[in-house]
Each structure stands twice: as structure tokens, then as C-alpha cells.
Scaffold this motif. Structure first.
Motif, PDB file in Angstrom:
ATOM      1  N   PHE A  70       0.816  -1.222   0.000  1.00 15.41           N
ATOM      2  CA  PHE A  70       0.000   0.000   0.000  1.00 15.41           C
ATOM      3  C   PHE A  70       0.852   1.277   0.000  1.00 15.41           C
ATOM      4  O   PHE A  70       0.319   2.361   0.192  1.00 15.41           O
ATOM      5  CB  PHE A  70      -0.936   0.002   1.217  1.00 15.41           C
ATOM      6  N   THR A  71       2.156   1.125  -0.203  1.00 12.32           N
ATOM      7  CA  THR A  71       3.034   2.299  -0.194  1.00 12.32           C
ATOM      8  C   THR A  71       2.614   3.354  -1.216  1.00 12.32           C
ATOM      9  O   THR A  71       2.544   4.549  -0.881  1.00 12.32           O
ATOM     10  CB  THR A  71       4.494   1.875  -0.446  1.00 12.32           C
ATOM     11  N   GLY A  80       0.275   8.562  -2.181  1.00 11.73           N
ATOM     12  CA  GLY A  80      -0.682   9.353  -2.953  1.00 11.73           C
ATOM     13  C   GLY A  80      -1.893   9.786  -2.163  1.00 11.73           C
ATOM     14  O   GLY A  80      -2.847  10.331  -2.742  1.00 11.73           O
ATOM     15  N   LEU A  81      -1.874   9.590  -0.827  1.00 13.12           N
ATOM     16  CA  LEU A  81      -3.040   9.909  -0.001  1.00 13.12           C
ATOM     17  C   LEU A  81      -3.473  11.375  -0.096  1.00 13.12           C
ATOM     18  O   LEU A  81      -4.673  11.650  -0.194  1.00 13.12           O
ATOM     19  CB  LEU A  81      -2.767   9.523   1.450  1.00 13.12           C
ATOM     20  N   GLU A 139      -2.656   4.431 -10.074  1.00 14.53           N
ATOM     21  CA  GLU A 139      -2.558   3.032 -10.516  1.00 14.53           C
ATOM     22  C   GLU A 139      -1.663   2.895 -11.740  1.00 14.53           C
ATOM     23  O   GLU A 139      -0.882   1.938 -11.856  1.00 14.53           O
ATOM     24  CB  GLU A 139      -3.967   2.512 -10.817  1.00 14.53           C
ATOM     25  N   SER A 140      -1.759   3.840 -12.669  1.00 18.45           N
ATOM     26  CA  SER A 140      -0.942   3.758 -13.888  1.00 18.45           C
ATOM     27  C   SER A 140       0.535   3.961 -13.592  1.00 18.45           C
ATOM     28  O   SER A 140       1.393   3.459 -14.322  1.00 18.45           O
ATOM     29  CB  SER A 140      -1.420   4.805 -14.909  1.00 18.45           C
ATOM     30  N   GLU A 141       0.844   4.688 -12.513  1.00 26.00           N
ATOM     31  CA  GLU A 141       2.246   4.921 -12.137  1.00 26.00           C
ATOM     32  C   GLU A 141       2.814   3.800 -11.280  1.00 26.00           C
ATOM     33  O   GLU A 141       4.019   3.533 -11.317  1.00 26.00           O
ATOM     34  CB  GLU A 141       2.361   6.248 -11.379  1.00 26.00           C
ATOM     35  N   ARG A 178      -0.293  -0.950  -8.924  1.00 27.97           N
ATOM     36  CA  ARG A 178      -0.856  -1.636  -7.753  1.00 27.97           C
ATOM     37  C   ARG A 178      -2.375  -1.510  -7.804  1.00 27.97           C
ATOM     38  O   ARG A 178      -2.998  -0.777  -7.047  1.00 27.97           O
ATOM     39  CB  ARG A 178      -0.297  -1.047  -6.448  1.00 27.97           C
ATOM     40  N   SER A 179      -2.974  -2.249  -8.738  1.00 29.14           N
ATOM     41  CA  SER A 179      -4.409  -2.096  -9.003  1.00 29.14           C
ATOM     42  C   SER A 179      -5.261  -2.460  -7.794  1.00 29.14           C
ATOM     43  O   SER A 179      -6.194  -1.735  -7.439  1.00 29.14           O
ATOM     44  CB  SER A 179      -4.815  -2.968 -10.194  1.00 29.14           C
ATOM     45  N   PHE A 180      -4.954  -3.592  -7.165  1.00 24.12           N
ATOM     46  CA  PHE A 180      -5.788  -4.039  -6.047  1.00 24.12           C
ATOM     47  C   PHE A 180      -5.765  -3.025  -4.915  1.00 24.12           C
ATOM     48  O   PHE A 180      -6.809  -2.638  -4.386  1.00 24.12           O
ATOM     49  CB  PHE A 180      -5.296  -5.401  -5.530  1.00 24.12           C
TER      50      PHE A 180
END
Length: 222
Positions: free
Chosen positions: A7-8, A13-14, A181-183, A186-188
Motif C-alpha cells: 500500500f506504499t 498518494g493519499l 494506478e498507472s504509475e 498496484r491495481s488491487f
């Protein structure tokens, strides 16, 4: 399956995700306000003595309710520039949300208006009130109270519909999550987090509506 959760990228990106949530809220609120204006105005025209106005409202409702929202927002963003009307993604999203929500609001509000006994309207006219005053002072509030649960449910759905605005790169939660996600690939992790955020946004909207109804319509808060 050897997939390891990480989840990094989501944590990094939070701040952007939270700003995306704010963008979603702003799109939803502005879209709702426009939908209410369209809904009330549409009901007034739908029941007016002017036949062309009635048919125009009927055609508008049928057109919007029977076409996909994605096509509607694409039409405003990509087709209208051919006529010289160019809008940025955020105004386009607000207008599309307002138009889409307004078509449903017209039918919901009209159902509430029709539930008001005709005797109340006739009594208002007998007191010397104009039709517009009767509509605003006698009909509208009881009608809104009757249809409030249906109307707010539609607005919660409209809030979730803001995600489609990512198709034209409007700044909201889904568009931000797609970039992360594109960067990171980590889709999930990204879409799991976004799912939680949308759930929280919907819950907050329902709580806001419940507090509003408890204050102005005397519905109990659940």
C-alpha cells in the motif's frame, strides 16, 4: 498466487486521493443544486398551460432517462465544441450531472406535487395567491417532504456517478486513482482504497441528508 500487498503507493498518494474526494464532493453538490433547479423548473413547466413547454419537458426527461450518462457527458465535452461552445472538464461534469439528475428530479418532484390534495391548491387561489405563490408556499414544501427519501437516494446515486467524469479527466477521486494506478501498477491496493473512500463518501452524504431532514422535515435521524 504469489501477489504481495503493497500500500506504499496509496499512502504516498493519499494527499492527492483526499483532494480527489473533495473534488467528488464539489461535483456532487454542484450537480445536485443544478438538478434541483432543473427539477423544480421542469415541474412548473410540465404542468403549465403552455403545450410546447409541456412537450419540451416530456421530451427532455425521456431523452435523458433513456441515454447513458457517459454518452451525455461526451456529447457536452466533445460535440458541443463543434458549435463553438467549449467547456473545461469540471464545468462539463457539473452541467452533465445537473442535467442527468434534473431529469429524474422532475419525475420525483412531480410525483410529490401530484400527491398534494387539489383542495389545498384551490384554497390558496381562493385566498388571492397567484399560481406561483401557491406552488411555492403551499405545494412545494409538503411535496418535498413526501419525496425527500426518493430524492436523496437519487442524489447519493448521482454522487457515485461522478466517477464517470474521469472519462473527460475532470478532477475527482476516480481520475486521481487511475493516475496513481498507472504509475504504480498496484491495481488491487489502489481500487480497494478507492472503494472504501466511495463508501465513506456515500455514508457521509446520507448522514448529511438525514440531519437536514430531521431539522426541516422532522424526519427522525436513523
Amino acid at each position: 498466487m504469489n501477489y504481495k500487498l503493497d500500500f506504499t503507493p496509496v499512502i504516498d498518494g493519499l494527499p492527492s486521493l483526499l483532494l480527489g474526494c473533495l473534488g467528488t464532493f464539489l461535483l456532487a453538490i454542484c450537480g445536485m443544486l443544478l438538478a434541483i433547479v432543473i427539477g423544480i423548473g421542469g415541474v412548473a413547466l410540465r404542468d403549465s398551460a403552455l403545450k410546447p413547454a409541456r412537450w419540451l419537458v416530456i421530451a427532455f426527461v425521456e431523452l435523458i432517462r433513456n441515454t447513458p450518462f457517459l454518452v451525455q457527458i461526451f456529447f457536452i465535452y466533445f460535440a458541443l465544441p463543434l458549435t463553438g461552445i467549449r467547456l473545461d472538464p469540471t464545468p462539463t461534469a457539473i452541467i452533465a450531472l445537473g442535467i442527468n439528475g434534473g431529469a429524474y428530479a422532475i419525475e420525483i418532484i412531480r410525483g410529490g406535487v401530484q400527491s398534494i390534495p387539489k383542495g389545498q391548491m384551490e384554497a390558496g387561489l381562493a385566498l388571492g395567491l397567484h399560481k406561483a405563490q401557491v406552488f411555492r408556499l403551499i405545494i412545494l414544501k409538503p411535496a418535498l417532504r413526501a419525496i425527500y427519501p426518493s430524492l436523496t437516494s437519487q442524489f447519493v446515486l448521482l454522487t457515485l456517478t461522478t466517477s464517470i467524469a474521469s472519462a473527460i479527466s475532470a478532477y475527482e477521486l476516480t481520475s486521481v486513482s487511475q493516475r496513481i494506478e498507472s504509475e504504480s501498477f498496484r491495481s488491487f491496493e489502489v481500487y480497494f482504497t478507492v472503494t472504501v473512500f466511495y463508501f465513506v463518501i456515500s455514508w457521509l452524504m446520507m448522514r448529511i441528508f438525514a440531519q437536514f431532514s430531521a431539522r426541516y422535515f422532522k424526519y427522525p435521524v436513523k
